[in-house]
Design a protein around this motif. Structure first.
Motif: not given
Length: 273
Positions: A178, A170-174, A206
């Motif tokens: 998480s 999930d690219e929208n979450l860290n 990253n």
């Protein structure tokens, strides 16, 4: 003979059963009358190199030459380095995937700044014995099959937290935050697991992922003879400006983007080779 006929190098796919252990194998041999030098781009992987001919040479940052004696371990490779293949040299490289190196040897980053004999990690002489057996085999395919069979008894079970880190999409979450929430642990503890088992931090991977995307976009443009739009690449990869992009090139491969374009024929990219 042309250089292409005298110098052979190719990537070898990994059998399905071993895809979570190795990303690929790499073979190169030099039958020309001169030493051939190449640059290996950073991969954030740890590699195991077997040398079967004349001793190949690694070049360190301070220009120290390190001869490969039978087999060495190096990585995780976070910056580029040069290697030279003299006449009659031959290498076979195994590229460990994700936490596979830790699952074999129980440590990461141990060879990040210098190569090490894998027997020094296991306190056994099995890798020198392995090299002796591999040296008797002529076919690269058969060498790889022998190596894969050899690896089986040493592989440990994957850590559950690390498995979640590897499979997080999930690219929208860290991922750190998480997984820390899922495991009811601190983010710091998850970070320590990542560094211990994978050999790098989230910040490091990253930044590297952004650089890899940049390289891919450049190569895509070159492949269709398209003029490179540097501002488009800066924006597409999430750089603040062109100077930040140049800084990453200097950091990872000690070259400017334009110099990379000029000499990319002599650069090996483990992500695409």
């Amino acid at each position: 003979m042309s250089e292409n006929e005298e110098y052979r190098n190719f990537r070898i796919a990994v059998p399905t059963d071993y895809e979570d252990i190795f990303t690929h194998f790499y073979f190169a041999e030099n039958k020309s009358g001169k030493t051939i030098t190449r640059t290996l781009l950073p991969s954030f992987q740890t590699i195991l190199i077997f040398d079967f001919g004349a001793k190949s040479i690694l070049h360190s940052k301070n220009n120290t030459k390190i001869e490969i004696d039978r087999c060495i371990v190096l990585g995780p490779i976070k910056q580029s380095f040069e290697y030279s293949l003299p006449k009659n040299s031959e290498i076979l490289v195994a590229n460990f995937k994700d936490d596979a190196f830790f699952r074999f040897f129980g440590s990461t980053s141990i060879a990040e700044h210098f190569p090490i004999n894998p027997d020094d990690l296991l306190e056994k002489n099995c890798f020198n014995l392995l090299w002796t057996e591999l040296n008797k085999i002529e076919s690269t395919e058969n060498r790889i099959n022998y190596l894969l069979d050899f690896c089986k008894p040493y592989l440990r079970q994957r850590n559950g937290i690390v498995e979640k880190l590897i499979n997080f999409t999930d690219e929208n979450l860290n991922p750190i935050k998480s997984i820390a929430s899922q495991e009811n642990q601190t983010a710091r503890n998850i970070q320590l697991h990542q560094k211990k088992h994978l050999g790098y931090t989230s910040k490091e991977i990253n930044r590297y992922s952004r650089f890899v995307k940049c390289i891919r976009l450049i190569q895509d443009s070159v492949s269709i003879s398209k003029k490179i739009d540097w501002f488009e690449i800066v924006d597409g990869c999430g750089y603040y400006d062109q100077s930040q992009l140049i800084h990453d090139f200097k950091y990872y491969i000690n070259q400017s983007p334009k110099k990379y374009l000029k000499f990319q024929r002599d650069i090996c990219n483990p992500k695409t080779e």
